[in-house]
Design a protein around this motif. Structure first.
Motif, mmCIF file in Angstrom:
data_model
loop_
_atom_site.group_PDB
_atom_site.id
_atom_site.type_symbol
_atom_site.label_atom_id
_atom_site.label_comp_id
_atom_site.label_asym_id
_atom_site.label_seq_id
_atom_site.Cartn_x
_atom_site.Cartn_y
_atom_site.Cartn_z
ATOM 1 N N UNK A 1 0.827 -1.213 0.000
ATOM 2 C CA UNK A 1 0.000 0.000 0.000
ATOM 3 C C UNK A 1 0.859 1.260 0.000
ATOM 4 N N UNK A 2 2.107 1.129 0.466
ATOM 5 C CA UNK A 2 2.989 2.292 0.569
ATOM 6 C C UNK A 2 3.869 2.470 -0.662
ATOM 7 N N UNK A 3 3.597 1.728 -1.727
ATOM 8 C CA UNK A 3 4.450 1.824 -2.911
ATOM 9 C C UNK A 3 4.527 3.232 -3.497
ATOM 10 N N UNK A 4 3.440 4.021 -3.506
ATOM 11 C CA UNK A 4 3.614 5.402 -3.989
ATOM 12 C C UNK A 4 4.649 6.175 -3.171
ATOM 13 N N UNK A 5 4.668 5.923 -1.858
ATOM 14 C CA UNK A 5 5.628 6.599 -0.984
ATOM 15 C C UNK A 5 7.049 6.130 -1.285
ATOM 16 N N UNK A 6 7.236 4.809 -1.409
ATOM 17 C CA UNK A 6 8.566 4.273 -1.709
ATOM 18 C C UNK A 6 9.047 4.759 -3.074
ATOM 19 N N UNK A 7 8.152 4.782 -4.070
ATOM 20 C CA UNK A 7 8.560 5.179 -5.420
ATOM 21 C C UNK A 7 8.997 6.636 -5.462
ATOM 22 N N UNK A 8 8.272 7.488 -4.775
ATOM 23 C CA UNK A 8 8.567 8.913 -4.878
ATOM 24 C C UNK A 8 9.633 9.377 -3.891
ATOM 25 N N UNK B 1 12.966 7.100 -5.131
ATOM 26 C CA UNK B 1 13.051 8.230 -6.068
ATOM 27 C C UNK B 1 13.057 7.757 -7.532
ATOM 28 N N UNK B 2 12.024 6.981 -7.913
ATOM 29 C CA UNK B 2 11.977 6.404 -9.256
ATOM 30 C C UNK B 2 10.780 6.905 -10.074
ATOM 31 N N UNK B 3 9.925 7.763 -9.529
ATOM 32 C CA UNK B 3 8.863 8.381 -10.299
ATOM 33 C C UNK B 3 7.736 7.448 -10.691
ATOM 34 N N UNK B 4 6.881 7.947 -11.618
ATOM 35 C CA UNK B 4 5.681 7.200 -12.002
ATOM 36 C C UNK B 4 5.998 5.856 -12.647
ATOM 37 N N UNK C 1 13.748 -2.755 3.690
ATOM 38 C CA UNK C 1 15.128 -2.315 3.932
ATOM 39 C C UNK C 1 15.889 -1.972 2.662
ATOM 40 N N UNK C 2 15.342 -2.358 1.499
ATOM 41 C CA UNK C 2 16.060 -2.161 0.235
ATOM 42 C C UNK C 2 16.157 -0.683 -0.140
ATOM 43 N N UNK C 3 17.297 -0.326 -0.716
ATOM 44 C CA UNK C 3 17.501 1.015 -1.270
ATOM 45 C C UNK C 3 17.666 0.985 -2.780
ATOM 46 N N UNK C 4 17.522 -0.198 -3.376
ATOM 47 C CA UNK C 4 17.701 -0.391 -4.813
ATOM 48 C C UNK C 4 16.372 -0.758 -5.452
ATOM 49 N N UNK C 5 16.064 -0.151 -6.600
ATOM 50 C CA UNK C 5 14.821 -0.465 -7.289
ATOM 51 C C UNK C 5 14.735 -1.942 -7.617
ATOM 52 N N UNK C 6 15.817 -2.515 -8.164
ATOM 53 C CA UNK C 6 15.746 -3.894 -8.636
ATOM 54 C C UNK C 6 15.735 -4.900 -7.500
#
Length: 417
Positions: free
Chosen positions: A252-259, A263-266, A316-321
């Motif tokens: 549910x928090x993916x919008x928060x993690x993405x932005x 910092x990976x945007x839409x 805990x991840x800081x990497x998109x992949x």
């Protein structure tokens, strides 16, 4: 013209059911794809609106509110919906649900096109959408088994899950791309897909009217609740999903993690949203070809435990992949447990009670998903998004161990036959 020989009639009926199941599968795919695109658009849209006047933690709480307002009508309507599904033509109930969903997304198209969208309006639409889903879930769950022979039910459940998971892969990715162009375009695409799903259900010709048990509406609702309570395997399976996903609902928090975390945007948000479905699709494909034949309970508990552990890694991840990989593992583990739960429940439930039992299951699942979103938003308000994800994953693993002790019959469940 003479009547066809009697021996040809079963074959004709079998062909009709096969055709209708394909239509049903297509409707579930189209409707699931629409729901995913709509969900992605609502999550991003309401977060963007909230961030105009709020900080990150406050806006994350607003995102969590979407889950709460969507769950309230599910909580209020699911049990009456189950009784309705066991009383009326299930195909017609599904068509009514699609009509309501068309109306909700139509309001969003209008609001974004005219600039009238607000946080309050989106929350109101989410509540209306939740009311439609309260009827859709038991109707779809009860209709599917009417279109396949009982011996093929485990495979049919896997294929039905595959339709949902495929939509869950494409939906977030397509939704992210559409959002990058226009929020209105994302909502309009969902509108077209809902219309397609409704048409496919309309074309089903198999008799989908259940045999109605005598008794008042209240008596039938009580009968369904009593059945779930007395079937400890059913109760344990659906309550395990409730509490594990309630705590582990970090998606549910993916919008928060993405932005604000990755910092990976839409577009990155769309990729993240597709992560759980990618893992779930791989597992669903495997299960469709190789249904579980033994140690079903042990596999189910293992799936929920892995789900919790993967949630911690994601947090805990800081990497998109790495985050996408953790989400894929999370989705695959969840698919395994959901497949076993759905198969167990469907196999032990008589057809004339499937709507009510599915309604109870929907209530539990709705609580885990929608309230899980709210729980994640609340915890994120105090611990931040990373802390909320880690807290939820650890909680899901704890619940797995506790339920293994409380429901030994579920833990020892063996063959899905």
């Amino acid at each position: 013209m003479s009547d066809p020989p009697a021996e040809s009639l079963p074959s004709a009926r079998a062909l009709l059911r096969e055709r209708d199941y394909v239509l049903f599968w297509g409707s579930r795919f189209a409707g699931g794809l629409a729901a995913q695109i709509q969900s992605v658009a609502i999550g991003w849209h309401i977060y963007e609106l909230a961030r105009r006047t709020m900080n990150v933690a406050e806006a994350a709480f607003v995102v969590g509110m979407v889950g709460l307002v969507a769950f309230i009508p599910v909580f209020l309507l699911t049990l009456p919906a189950g009784e309705t599904v066991d009383r009326y033509d299930r195909r017609k109930v599904m068509m009514g649900c699609y009509a309501a969903e068309l109306l909700t997304v139509g309001v969003l198209v209008w609001a974004t096109a005219t600039g009238a969208a607000t946080v309050g309006l989106i929350l109101a639409v989410a509540a209306a959408f939740g009311a439609a889903r309260a009827f859709m879930a038991p109707a779809g769950t009860a209709l599917g088994p009417m279109l396949v022979p009982r011996q093929l039910l485990p495979r049919a459940i896997a294929w039905n899950s595959l339709a949902f998971q495929t939509a869950s892969i494409l939906g977030p990715a397509v939704g992210g791309l559409l959002l990058a162009r226009s929020t209105t375009l994302a909502y309009a695409t969902a509108l077209c897909l809902y219309a397609t799903a409704a048409l496919l259900v309309f074309l089903i010709r198999t008799d989908t009217q259940p045999k109605v048990n005598p008794g008042s509406r209240l008596a039938l609702v009580k009968e369904g609740l009593a059945y779930v309570w007395n079937q400890k395997i059913v109760l344990g399976a659906i309550s395990l999903d409730l509490f594990a996903v309630l705590l582990g609902g970090a998606t549910a928090l993916l919008p928060v993690f993405a932005r604000d975390v990755l910092h990976v945007g839409e577009q990155g948000f769309g990729i993240l949203r597709a992560g759980p479905a990618m893992g779930a699709t791989v597992v669903a494909l495997f299960l469709a070809a190789n249904p579980i034949r033994s140690k079903a309970g042990l596999f189910m508990f293992t799936g929920v435990a892995v789900f919790g552990a993967a949630t911690v890694v994601f947090g805990l991840s800081k990497s998109l992949w790495l985050s996408v990989a953790a989400l894929a593992v999370l989705g695959g583990a969840d698919m395994l447990s959901v497949y076993i739960r759905q198969t167990l429940v469907q196999l032990v439930t008589p057809d004339n009670m499937r709507g009510r039992v599915a309604a109870v299951s929907t209530l539990f699942i709705g609580a885990s998903n929608e309230l899980g979103e709210f729980e994640s938003g609340v915890v994120a308000r105090f611990l931040g998004p990373v802390g909320a994800a880690v807290f939820g994953g650890v909680g899901a693993m704890f619940v797995t161990g506790l339920w293994a002790k409380l429901f030994p019959a579920l833990r020892k469940a063996d063959r899905l036959e």
